[in-house]
Design a protein around this motif. Structure first.
Motif, PDB file in Angstrom:
ATOM      1  N   ILE A  53       1.074  -0.842  -0.431  1.00 18.40           N
ATOM      2  CA  ILE A  53      -0.153   0.234  -0.427  1.00 18.40           C
ATOM      3  C   ILE A  53       0.686   1.281   0.193  1.00 18.40           C
ATOM      4  N   ARG A  54       1.860   1.154   0.375  1.00 21.57           N
ATOM      5  CA  ARG A  54       2.480   2.554   1.094  1.00 21.57           C
ATOM      6  C   ARG A  54       3.569   2.551  -0.448  1.00 21.57           C
ATOM      7  N   LYS A  55       3.861   1.353  -0.630  1.00 29.85           N
ATOM      8  CA  LYS A  55       5.007   1.723  -2.253  1.00 29.85           C
ATOM      9  C   LYS A  55       3.821   2.098  -3.446  1.00 29.85           C
ATOM     10  N   GLY A  56       2.855   1.864  -3.246  1.00 29.68           N
ATOM     11  CA  GLY A  56       1.594   2.380  -4.427  1.00 29.68           C
ATOM     12  C   GLY A  56       0.909   3.929  -4.151  1.00 29.68           C
ATOM     13  N   GLU A  57       1.100   4.156  -2.957  1.00 24.49           N
ATOM     14  CA  GLU A  57       0.778   5.720  -2.502  1.00 24.49           C
ATOM     15  C   GLU A  57       2.014   6.075  -3.155  1.00 24.49           C
ATOM     16  N   SER A  58       3.337   5.758  -2.983  1.00 22.11           N
ATOM     17  CA  SER A  58       4.687   6.783  -3.392  1.00 22.11           C
ATOM     18  C   SER A  58       4.873   6.850  -5.226  1.00 22.11           C
ATOM     19  N   ILE A  59       4.478   5.663  -5.248  1.00 18.96           N
ATOM     20  CA  ILE A  59       4.386   5.933  -6.972  1.00 18.96           C
ATOM     21  C   ILE A  59       3.266   7.043  -7.389  1.00 18.96           C
ATOM     22  N   GLU A  60       1.816   6.830  -7.012  1.00 18.11           N
ATOM     23  CA  GLU A  60       0.691   7.707  -7.356  1.00 18.11           C
ATOM     24  C   GLU A  60       1.976   9.578  -7.090  1.00 18.11           C
ATOM     25  N   ALA A  61       2.360   9.197  -5.840  1.00 16.07           N
ATOM     26  CA  ALA A  61       2.707  10.790  -5.197  1.00 16.07           C
ATOM     27  C   ALA A  61       3.726  11.353  -6.022  1.00 16.07           C
ATOM     28  N   SER A  62       4.932  10.130  -6.569  1.00 14.67           N
ATOM     29  CA  SER A  62       5.915  10.660  -7.315  1.00 14.67           C
ATOM     30  C   SER A  62       5.118  11.137  -8.697  1.00 14.67           C
ATOM     31  N   GLN A  67       3.939  15.140 -12.469  1.00 16.26           N
ATOM     32  CA  GLN A  67       3.133  16.044 -13.296  1.00 16.26           C
ATOM     33  C   GLN A  67       2.745  17.894 -12.608  1.00 16.26           C
ATOM     34  N   ALA A  68       3.165  18.253 -11.900  1.00 12.38           N
ATOM     35  CA  ALA A  68       2.998  19.470 -11.091  1.00 12.38           C
ATOM     36  C   ALA A  68       3.868  20.232 -11.864  1.00 12.38           C
ATOM     37  N   ASN A  69       5.219  19.497 -12.029  1.00  9.66           N
ATOM     38  CA  ASN A  69       6.920  20.473 -12.065  1.00  9.66           C
ATOM     39  C   ASN A  69       6.419  20.352 -13.187  1.00  9.66           C
ATOM     40  N   LEU A  70       6.023  19.541 -14.441  1.00  4.41           N
ATOM     41  CA  LEU A  70       6.057  19.186 -15.360  1.00  4.41           C
ATOM     42  C   LEU A  70       5.066  20.362 -16.329  1.00  4.41           C
ATOM     43  N   LEU A  98      14.536  19.137 -10.408  1.00 12.94           N
ATOM     44  CA  LEU A  98      13.102  18.255  -9.789  1.00 12.94           C
ATOM     45  C   LEU A  98      13.302  17.303  -8.611  1.00 12.94           C
ATOM     46  N   PRO A  99      12.658  17.510  -7.648  1.00  7.56           N
ATOM     47  CA  PRO A  99      12.782  16.996  -6.885  1.00  7.56           C
ATOM     48  C   PRO A  99      13.047  15.307  -7.115  1.00  7.56           C
ATOM     49  N   THR A 100      11.743  14.276  -7.655  1.00  4.64           N
ATOM     50  CA  THR A 100      12.078  13.226  -8.273  1.00  4.64           C
ATOM     51  C   THR A 100      12.978  13.443  -9.582  1.00  4.64           C
ATOM     52  N   ARG A 209      12.576   6.995 -14.115  1.00 10.84           N
ATOM     53  CA  ARG A 209      12.213   5.690 -14.208  1.00 10.84           C
ATOM     54  C   ARG A 209      12.169   5.934 -11.898  1.00 10.84           C
ATOM     55  N   LEU A 210      11.274   5.087 -11.673  1.00 10.27           N
ATOM     56  CA  LEU A 210      10.828   5.267 -10.350  1.00 10.27           C
ATOM     57  C   LEU A 210      11.414   4.020 -10.029  1.00 10.27           C
ATOM     58  N   GLY A 211      11.443   4.049  -8.549  1.00 12.90           N
ATOM     59  CA  GLY A 211      11.401   3.040  -7.583  1.00 12.90           C
ATOM     60  C   GLY A 211      13.015   2.567  -7.421  1.00 12.90           C
TER      61      GLY A 211
END
Length: 686
Positions: A53-62, A67-70, A98-100, A209-211
């Motif tokens: 669940i936390r990994k899914g939330e982290s992917i969504e947040a990233s 999207q917001a920064n772009l 960029l933070p990510t 690339r996330l993760g």
């Protein structure tokens, strides 16, 4: 003398105790081990599910942050101006700030598909279609929806691009690959004419690339966070942090295809759970994973798609603490086995020594080589009492030997009396029989002088025959007393009337014991085929039993009519079924054990047959009742849930058909009473 194959009591006791105690100890250790393993697996299940669940939330947040920064970057004036030098400087700063972490930022001219600025060389980041933004922006919609999000698989990467052009680090390591596209307009025409359709002039693209990378994965013992696996709704593996070669493959190609498909179905339906896997890792080891689902951030595919997020870890990692538990249990079981062996040796010595002493005493008594008394200092009270009992038994055996000798003499005398009785009976039977034979033969052989002498011999034969008949009748009378003869007279009987007569008789003992009597009669008159006197006798016996064996509580009597099949289980010839009346007598008394219930219908059988029993009786009542009821064409059954839970006795008798006026009644023999007889126990003996 010890026979081959026999063993001593001490050795048998030692082996039996060890045979029972050692498996119990081992079973206890095994159960403890399994319980510990189950607890660790339950902890892993909860932690891995929460980790997914936390990994899914982290992917969504990233992705949302990208999207917001772009979107913010696409609104800058530098990119709208179209100056290559300024755009290149802006793109490079954006890639670093960029933070990510991203691999590439690129600005492309949509009119000629030319790269204006890029942080990763001249490699174009995918193909861009101007139709993505051909419609007019909707002021009411979320501005982030203008950002186009796509994913790409390893086979879509150009050759020799396995390192980050900015940092030089490997990038093709099983991570989630995303490209985000945002439109850039070279003028402010949409500020003055927002309803005018048009396409953007430029597109700002981010590749990220996330993760966690596979090279950074370390399975710490006991770690329950797991590595990430992302699967889209169609079954394509988008991320595999521990085996990059699996990225891009469909789960149908995996060894655990059925389990993975089950995970996808469950996650899409909203379940967040835990499952074992055996083929999702290149090492081929058993894995455990928790899973959940998030909404797919991709801007294509139609409908609301899902991504399934898995938190996976090897089973050995989740059960790392089990090895220490195994060591502790192994040490503990060795200590318990040693302690059990010592305790067993000490116990068997104390238990066997008194028996060995008693054995020596018994052998000496057998050989008549001692007159000593049995030893009494055995330190165990039961054995001391056994020794005293042996002394008393020896004395009693001597007395009984004298009594047996006297009884043998008495038996010898009784045998003599028996022989005399048989001789007397034989004589009594033979004498008249010889007289009959002699007289008849004299008449037959015409040895008489005249008719009067023939009549005299015939009279003597007749007198002898009468005498012989009387002797036989006496013997048969004795036999009838022992066996008895039952007979019933079948006629129409009103059940409610008979029950009321019996209740009137039993009313006094019911009141004396303070019992509560409830009677439930049928709403319609019930006429049965029975012997009123014998049925009354049965009911008196059954209600009397209920009163006798119920100290406090209730006695319930009820009647009902039910349709029953014939005695062989088949319906009647005309398709109908016979109607019967069931009389139920239920009490709240002492009850009967299930294994004793069927024996009660045998003569002289009682639940408590000891001389000190609380309730009297000969044990003939239920046997007589059964014979009477069966002779009347009915059945009787007894049931009890157990000791102290009461007893229910049910009598089933055939219901007499009531014929309407003017209707001919079949000649079934019931116009007059029918006499039925059978051999059994005399009713008056109950």
């Amino acid at each position: 003398m010890v026979k081959p194959g026999q063993s001593s009591f001490r050795r048998i006791l030692l082996s039996r105790i060890l045979l029972l105690s050692v498996p119990v100890l081992l079973l206890g250790e095994y159960v403890t081990y399994r319980k510990a393993r189950s607890s660790l697996l339950e902890t892993a299940r909860q932690n891995l599910t929460e980790s997914a669940i936390r990994k899914g939330e982290s992917i969504e947040a990233s992705i949302q942050a990208l999207q917001a920064n772009l979107l913010t970057a696409s609104e800058t004036a530098v990119l709208k101006s179209g100056s290559p030098q300024e755009s290149q400087a802006f793109v490079e700063r954006l890639a670093e700030q960029l933070p990510t972490k991203v691999q590439c930022v690129q600005l492309r001219d949509l009119n000629n598909d030319r790269i204006i600025a890029s942080s990763c060389g001249d490699r174009p980041l995918g193909s861009i279609e101007t139709s993505w933004w051909s419609h007019s922006p909707d002021a009411s919609s979320n501005p982030i929806s203008k950002v186009r999000v796509t994913t790409f698989l390893p086979e879509e990467d150009p050759p020799n691009t396995g390192t980050d052009l900015i940092s030089g680090e490997p990038v093709n390591e099983g991570q989630l690959r995303l490209r985000l596209y945002a439109p850039v307009y070279a003028s402010d025409r949409y500020l003055y004419a927002p309803d005018t359709p048009g396409t953007p002039d430029y597109a700002l693209t981010i590749e990220s690339r996330l993760g966690q990378r596979a090279s950074d994965r370390r399975f710490e013992p006991g770690s329950l966070t797991g590595y990430t696996v992302v699967i889209d709704q169609n079954g394509t593996i988008l991320e595999h942090a521990n085996d990059p070669d699996r990225v891009g493959r469909n789960i149908k190609q995996e060894k655990d295809a059925k389990r993975l498909e089950s995970i996808v179905r469950n996650a899409i339906s909203g379940r967040q759970d835990f499952l074992h896997l055996f083929g999702l890792d290149k090492a081929g080891v058993e894995l455990i994973c928790g899973y959940t689902a998030i909404t797919s951030p991709l801007s294509h595919g139609g409908g609301e798609q899902k991504w399934i997020i898995l938190a996976v870890t090897p089973l050995d990692s989740a059960l790392a603490g089990l090895k220490q538990i195994q060591q502790v249990l192994f040490t503990l079981i060795l200590g318990l086995l040693a302690a059990n062996l010592l305790a067993t040796l000490y116990l068997t010595r104390d238990l066997a020594l008194p028996i060995e002493k008693l054995q020596d005493y018994a052998l000496n008594i057998q050989c008549r080589s001692t007159s000593d008394r049995v030893p009494h200092n055995l330190r165990i009270r039961e054995f001391n009492r056994l020794a005293e009992a042996l002394d008393v038994m020896v004395d009693r055996l001597k007395a009984w030997a004298e009594e047996l000798e006297s009884a043998w003499k008495e038996a010898k005398a009784a045998n003599q009396l028996k022989n005399e009785f048989l001789a007397t009976i034989s004589h009594e039977l033979r004498t008249p029989l010889n007289a009959i034979i002699g007289c008849i033969r004299l008449v037959r052989d015409d040895c008489c002088d005249d008719r009067d002498e023939e009549i005299e011999f015939l009279q003597r034969a007749d007198d002898a025959a009468i005498h012989l008949l009387n002797i036989i009748n006496d013997i048969l009378d004795i036999s009838k007393i022992e066996a008895g003869t039952l007979s019933v007279l079948i006629e129409p009987v009103d059940v409610n009337k008979i029950i009321q007569e019996v209740i009137d008789i039993q009313e006094e003992p019911i009141q004396q014991k303070g019992l509560k009597l409830t009677v439930t009669e049928s709403t319609e008159p019930l006429t049965i085929e029975a012997d009123p006197a014998k049925l009354k006798q049965v009911l008196i016996n059954l209600i009397g039993n209920a009163i006798k064996f119920t100290d406090t509580g209730t006695i319930s009597i009820s009647t009902r009519k039910e349709t029953a099949q014939t005695h062989n289980g088949d319906d009647l010839a005309d398709g109908s079924k016979s109607s019967r009346v069931v009389i139920s007598i239920q009490d709240t008394g002492i009850g009967i054990a299930p294994d004793q219930q069927q024996k009660l219908f045998q003569p002289f059988v009682m639940v408590d047959g000891t001389k000190t029993r609380k309730h009297g009786g000969t044990g003939l009542g239920l046997a007589i009742s059964r014979n009477l009821i069966e002779l009347m064409g009915g059945a009787i059954a007894l049931s009890s849930p157990g000791i102290g839970q009461g007893t229910t006795v049910e009598i089933s008798l055939p219901l007499l058909d009531i014929w309407s006026e003017g209707e001919d009644r079949p000649q079934d023999g019931l116009d007059s009473p029918e006499l039925r007889t059978m051999s059994g126990v005399r009713p008056e003996e109950s």
